[in-house]
Design a protein around this motif. Structure first.
Motif: not given
Lengths: 204, 397, 218
Positions: B74, B94, B72, B91, B395-397, B76, B49, B178-180, B97-98
């Motif tokens: 963002r 994300r 990153l 939210y 890390v960055d939220r 939240h 990342g 799939r992911m979210m 995101y894994f």
């Protein structure tokens, strides 16, 4: 060239094409993406290049770490204002002809994080984007569809000198990298790119 | 001059050439070499990342390392203050995101603590099953990325993603994404699991140990992996606890602190599983712990799929619309695959939270990145970063 | 780990008394949590906070060795007044003994790994939101506060004295302002993007405004 004549010649084992077609065929089937993943969409991009949704069969297997060797930048993930100057710098360091795919809602317009104070509301404020992929995150199949759309777009390029395209490229190259101002990026967007006429649309 | 502090970061963040070097003004060292400052990132090929490390090198040895965050960021927390409690649930997907399932669970747990909502038993079992599946795919992908950093160039990663796709198929048939996944709700889950889904989950679980054996046969006794990871990035117990390190990194140092046993949230106290512990705290221990944790997750999954009772998948009186928790605050935490993920919520009685804070494990685990990397070579710094298991969304939220 | 203390609870009243004995005038009050989570907080005096923290880590019977979370909260004067009003409606005193005007707050969540206890919530409050926004840094006591206090400084403006490296962490270095505060005005960089939805919205508003339905304007 007459299509009937072409197929007759092909039956005889003679393959005819134009230089432009050949050139575009080679370019579109060996796109080298820049290994540029920002956020969640990057994981779907990696999944697209893995064995189930193989991206290698489109020629885009080698993700280059250096922008000097890449011709496709897949902006996957949210571009924040802190990261935006680096994205623009990377774009400027890519050699022409270069293409940009904005993958995911965040790269198109800020996505779910549009209300954020640190979120750039779409990467096409600073760099011209060729293909937008909606989704959060878009499925790997959507990315494959975007690569195919881009390939179709590339096949419509001409080999000769295209004045409009050259002017556009010069204009984009002359725009400065945004700086971090006290409250926001300065400039907060490049109007000439942001309000560009849809001349780069794909004729499908 | 301490360049990391005096120079604005925007000047030094040259994203193009990865190793942009400037010599610093420090006095040259004894053997005549000069110190070199390298800015690794925010765009670098280690697929972790947009993370930047300002590293000062003497030859190849790291003498100083300052991480730089925020690429990153963002917002939240600010967005959550303007969104309803349930509206923040997508939210949380994300953040890390894994593993969207564990993020959702941590948030749902915090809100349930805040409002005193109970969760029915079947919902708890479903939560455990999805969380452990999430843990499986997280650990296997992380090992793939770590080994790629060591030079394996993608082959173990391909195997890892093949298994991950099987688990994502399960998530997709259950939640639609799939992911979210956006699957947990306050008081249970969004929808029920079908017997067919449980059968498929059982199949995936039963096939996993064979894949793990194959994976381990490739990697665990591999000479390159052993020599590149043993003794690298060792961390002591006291420093780990003081620095707030949690998750597999903490257990690699030998501290027996797994929230599934220590806090016993949900119904984890019903399952029989062990907690692997390391002894040296180096990269190899962290790798090995993740392999062993995957085997324990399979054990938990087997028990959960076998024992899941019938019942409600969400509390019948759970209020989805117009949800207004009482005034007060709550801090809820779970053992996410990367460490302790916590959510701190302050409610003022309105439908939107007054304060929404995410306690991200990756961010706190990076506190001792410098300590672990000092004295190691710069190539090892990349591996140590890989073993910390960071995800920038968190890390960055 | 002492197994008899797993998931055990601790008595915050007793802890507050012991702390008060060990470090005089360090505990200002106990803030009772109104929600069912019952996670009560100790409001500490910032002047003696570091010594109180050291006592909690080293000499308290529970041995609070693990700092899990550091949060900053912004309480502007209106929010404080609103909170006190709501508490009065529930016929309770405002549990937080806080300044009347606005203030900033740093909240620490502590756990004990060796004893399996927690969370113990500590609160440090500044005196106002503008000038006196300094608090002592607990990084020398618990290293995990390092990045989180930097984040509190960056996003809220709380200056932590004694922090080894206090500078912005999430926003860029030249950024001015503290974005997470309640009165932060973000730059207006939204563009009006016409979408097909505008037509649908207009049509539905017109339909709603016919008849005796209440008028809808936004």
């Amino acid at each position: 060239m007459d299509e009937g004549l072409k197929s007759e010649l092909q039956k005889a084992g003679i393959f005819t094409t134009t230089l432009s077609d050949l050139y575009n065929w080679g370019r579109s089937n060996s796109l080298w993406p820049l290994q540029f993943g920002l956020a969640c969409c990057a994981i779907e991009m990696i999944a697209t290049s893995m064995s189930r949704y193989d991206l290698a069969r489109f020629g885009a297997e080698v993700f280059r770490p250096s922008p000097r060797q890449a011709d496709l930048m897949i902006v996957s993930g949210t571009v924040t204002k802190k990261m935006a100057p680096q994205v623009v710098r990377l774009y400027k360091q890519m050699p022409s002809p270069k293409y940009v795919i904005a993958m995911g809602a965040c790269a198109i317009s800020g996505g779910p994080f549009k209300q954020g104070y640190n979120v750039l509301k779409g990467i096409d404020r600073f760099i011209p984007v060729d293909v937008h992929i909606p989704g959060c995150p878009p499925r790997p199949e959507a990315l494959l569809h975007a690569i195919m759309t881009l390939q179709r777009k590339i096949t419509q390029d001409t080999l000769g000198y295209d004045r409009r395209k050259e002017e556009e490229a010069e204009l984009v190259a002359s725009l400065p990298v945004p700086e971090h101002g006290p409250k926001d990026l300065s400039p907060s967007k490049h109007d000439s790119i942001w309000h560009a006429a849809p001349s780069r649309k794909v004729r499908t | 001059m301490n360049s990391a502090q005096a120079t604005p970061s925007s000047d030094r963040a040259q994203a193009g050439p990865m190793f942009e070097s400037k010599t610093s003004d420090q006095a040259p060292s004894l053997d005549g070499t000069e110190r070199m400052e390298v800015s690794m990132g925010p765009h670098h090929p280690s697929t972790h990342g947009v993370f930047r490390m300002d590293v000062e090198l003497e030859g190849e040895t790291v003498v100083k390392l300052k991480p730089v965050f925020g690429y990153l960021h963002r917002n939240h927390e600010k967005i959550a203050e303007g969104t309803s409690y349930l509206g923040s649930m997508p939210y949380t997907d994300r953040l890390d995101y894994f593993n969207s399932m564990t993020n959702n669970w941590a948030y749902a747990l915090s809100v349930e603590k805040l409002a005193g909502i109970e969760v029915p038993e079947r919902a708890e079992y479903i939560r455990v099953i999805t969380a452990e599946l999430s843990r499986l795919q997280n650990h296997v992908c992380l090992i793939g990325f770590l080994v790629q950093d060591m030079g394996a160039l993608g082959t173990p990663l391909m195997y890892a993603f093949r298994e991950r796709e099987r688990i994502l198929d399960l998530f997709e048939s259950l939640t639609g994404a799939r992911m979210m996944c956006n699957y947990m709700r306050f008081g249970g889950c969004r929808c029920d699991v079908t017997p067919a889904w449980l059968r498929q989950a059982h199949q995936v679980t039963e096939a996993f140990p064979r894949f793990l054996d194959e994976f381990e046969a490739l990697l665990s006794e591999n000479e390159v992996l052993l020599s590149r990871s043993q003794g690298v990035g060792a961390l002591g117990q006291d420093l780990a606890i003081a620095a707030g390190v949690t998750g597999p990194m903490l257990r690699a140092t030998g501290v027996n602190y797994d929230l599934r046993k220590a806090d016993a949230y949900g119904i984890y106290n019903r399952f029989n599983f062990r907690v692997p512990l390391g002894s040296h705290g180096d990269v190899f221990d962290r790798y090995m712990i993740r392999i062993l944790e995957m085997r324990e997750s399979i054990a938990i999954l087997r028990q959960a799929i076998r024992d899941i009772p019938d019942g409600d998948y969400v509390h019948p009186k759970a209020k989805l619309r117009g949800f207004k928790p009482p005034m007060g605050e709550a801090y809820g935490r779970i053992e996410a695959p990367k460490g302790e993920l916590g959510f701190y919520l302050i409610s003022d009685g309105s439908p939107k939270p007054y304060r929404f804070k995410v306690r991200p494990p990756s961010f706190i685990n990076l506190t001792i990145l410098e300590d672990m990397c000092l004295g190691q070579t710069v190539a090892d710094a990349v591996i140590i970063l890989g073993s910390v298991d960071i995800v920038l969304g968190e890390v960055d939220r | 780990m002492d197994t008899e203390f797993i998931n055990g609870s601790f008595d915050i009243q007793k802890l507050a008394e012991e702390l008060e004995v060990a470090v005089a005038s360090s505990v200002l009050s106990i803030a009772r949590n109104q929600s069912p989570s019952s996670q009560h907080s100790l409001v500490l005096n910032p002047e003696h906070a570091i010594r109180a923290a050291q006592w909690l880590r080293d000499q308290s019977p529970e041995r609070w060795d693990f700092l899990s979370n550091v949060t900053a909260v912004d309480w502007p004067a209106e929010a404080v007044a609103q909170r006190q009003k709501e508490m009065a409606k529930l016929s309770q005193d405002d549990a937080y003994s806080s300044p009347e005007g606005g203030y900033l707050e740093a909240v620490y969540h502590l756990y004990s790994i060796t004893r399996g206890l927690g969370p113990l919530v500590l609160r440090l409050q500044t005196q106002d939101r503008n000038q006196q926004t300094t608090l002592p840094s607990l990084t020398p006591v618990w290293r995990s506060a390092e990045f989180q206090e930097r984040e509190a400084f960056d996003l809220y403006g709380i200056r932590f004295e004694g922090h080894p490296d206090l500078r912005r962490i999430m926003m860029w270095d030249g950024f001015e302002g503290h974005p997470m505060r309640k009165d932060y005005v973000e730059p207006d960089d939204y563009e009006y993007e016409p979408t097909p939805h505008d037509e649908v919205l207009k049509r539905s508003q017109d339909r709603m405004n016919q008849g005796d339905q209440p008028k809808v304007t936004s």
